[in-house]
Design an enzyme around this catalytic site. Structure first.
Site, PDB file in Angstrom:
ATOM      1  N   GLY A  39      33.800  40.870  43.354  1.00 21.80           N
ATOM      2  CA  GLY A  39      33.036  40.200  44.388  1.00 21.80           C
ATOM      3  C   GLY A  39      32.321  41.104  45.365  1.00 21.80           C
ATOM      4  O   GLY A  39      31.935  40.652  46.447  1.00 21.80           O
ATOM      5  N   GLY A  40      32.130  42.375  45.043  1.00 22.56           N
ATOM      6  CA  GLY A  40      31.442  43.282  45.957  1.00 22.56           C
ATOM      7  C   GLY A  40      29.994  42.905  46.176  1.00 22.56           C
ATOM      8  O   GLY A  40      29.359  42.312  45.294  1.00 22.56           O
ATOM      9  N   HIS A 268      39.839  51.110  42.592  1.00 23.56           N
ATOM     10  CA  HIS A 268      39.738  49.672  42.389  1.00 23.56           C
ATOM     11  C   HIS A 268      38.872  49.287  41.187  1.00 23.56           C
ATOM     12  O   HIS A 268      38.637  48.101  40.954  1.00 23.56           O
ATOM     13  CB  HIS A 268      39.165  49.027  43.666  1.00 23.56           C
ATOM     14  CG  HIS A 268      39.153  47.527  43.644  1.00 23.56           C
ATOM     15  ND1 HIS A 268      40.290  46.772  43.430  1.00 23.56           N
ATOM     16  CD2 HIS A 268      38.130  46.629  43.794  1.00 23.56           C
ATOM     17  CE1 HIS A 268      39.973  45.491  43.454  1.00 23.56           C
ATOM     18  NE2 HIS A 268      38.679  45.369  43.664  1.00 23.56           N
ATOM     19  N   TRP A 269      38.418  50.268  40.413  1.00 18.94           N
ATOM     20  CA  TRP A 269      37.465  49.982  39.341  1.00 18.94           C
ATOM     21  C   TRP A 269      37.927  50.629  38.033  1.00 18.94           C
ATOM     22  O   TRP A 269      37.220  51.460  37.466  1.00 18.94           O
ATOM     23  CB  TRP A 269      36.092  50.515  39.757  1.00 18.94           C
ATOM     24  CG  TRP A 269      34.927  49.837  39.118  1.00 18.94           C
ATOM     25  CD1 TRP A 269      34.934  48.768  38.283  1.00 18.94           C
ATOM     26  CD2 TRP A 269      33.555  50.208  39.272  1.00 18.94           C
ATOM     27  NE1 TRP A 269      33.665  48.437  37.903  1.00 18.94           N
ATOM     28  CE2 TRP A 269      32.795  49.308  38.509  1.00 18.94           C
ATOM     29  CE3 TRP A 269      32.906  51.199  39.990  1.00 18.94           C
ATOM     30  CZ2 TRP A 269      31.408  49.382  38.425  1.00 18.94           C
ATOM     31  CZ3 TRP A 269      31.533  51.271  39.919  1.00 18.94           C
ATOM     32  CH2 TRP A 269      30.795  50.381  39.145  1.00 18.94           C
TER      33      TRP A 269
END
Length: 290
Positions: A39-40, A268-269
């Site tokens: 959701g970035g 986070h990726w």
């Protein structure tokens, strides 16, 4: 981000689910797997999985939607039940594609969407890969600095390139060496879509019913979790500054059929930072190998 690895030929289409229009890119043949992005600000489906689509398309029909609120899909997400709204959109897409069942791979916001869809309609999900999903233990501690950066992007003085670059370089990736300025610029420009600025798809619950929304968005408090029989692989970066890595153990302790992989020196990726390892894990898990 912009592509840094060769993509296969993508077949693009927009599907009207009745409630919204969802843009989709597809590649490959075989069992269907949907890749649901995070959701970035300024993100979309293909850019989030640019290092994974080709590998997974060798044995699967890979379907990469822009989730409602993002990219070329209809803007706006129900602030009272965002995960339910996203799950309804993806379920509607499955209906339009004629798919009774599919594998789901969901990252962050898309991971919360995948898990909510599986909780609501487990018969529509074959296997599921949750990549640092949102909505895990969120009522048990204050938001992380990374989540606060996401929720504050459109507030205060509004969106800015500096805000976005700080989030990507400091909070999204463990090592930002291969994230280019042009990739950040591309996401920043996408984040300025007037429809998104007017109604950001990821925002802090507020007003009447906010507490109910916050409680509903903590999926670890959903009693159905311990009965969810969908085979699940959880992948999390040990250095994640957005969604706490402790969430991985929460899911493994509650889901009855859950494998867990915690990646060292990863933020986070994981699907981007550890693409080769991630692609092998996914390919094996989705074909039933462990």
């Amino acid at each position: 981000m912009t592509a840094q690895a060769a993509l296969p030929t993508l077949h693009e289409a927009t599907y009207d689910t009745g409630r919204q229009k969802i843009f989709v890119a597809k590649a490959g043949e075989g069992p269907a797997v949907l890749l649901l992005h995070g959701g970035g600000p300024g993100t979309n489906g293909v850019s989030s999985y640019v290092r994974n689509i080709a590998a997974l398309a060798r044995d699967h029909q890979v379907i990469v939607p822009d989730l409602p609120g993002y990219g070329r899909s209809t803007k706006g997400v129900d602030p009272a039940d965002p995960f339910g709204h996203l799950a309804d959109g993806v379920r509607g897409l499955l209906d339009r594609l004629g798919l009774e069942k599919a594998h789901l791979v969901g990252h962050s916001y898309g991971g919360a969407c995948a898990l909510r869809l599986a909780l609501d309609t487990p018969d529509r999900v074959d296997r599921m890969v949750l990549v640092a999903p949102g909505g895990i233990g969120t009522t048990r501690a204050l938001p992380t600095p990374g989540v606060n950066r996401l929720l504050n992007y459109y507030t205060g003085d509004g969106p800015s390139r500096q805000k976005l670059e700080e989030f990507i370089r400091r909070y999204l990736a463990f090592d930002d060496a291969d994230i280019t300025d042009s990739a950040i610029e591309e996401r920043y420009r996408a984040s300025l879509d007037p429809e998104v600025v007017a109604a950001p798809p990821l925002r802090r619950p507020s007003g009447r019913g906010a507490l109910r929304t916050i409680w509903k968005m903590d999926l670890t408090r959903d009693a159905r979790l311990t009965r969810l029989a969908v085979p699940t692989l959880v992948v999390w970066g040990a250095a994640d500054k957005v969604n706490r890595p402790s969430g991985a153990r929460m899911l493994a302790d509650r889901l009855p059929d859950c494998d867990l992989y915690l990646a060292a020196r990863t933020g986070h990726w994981p699907q981007y930072e550890r693409a080769e390892r991630f692609n092998r894990l996914c390919a094996d898990f989705l074909t039933g190998s462990r």
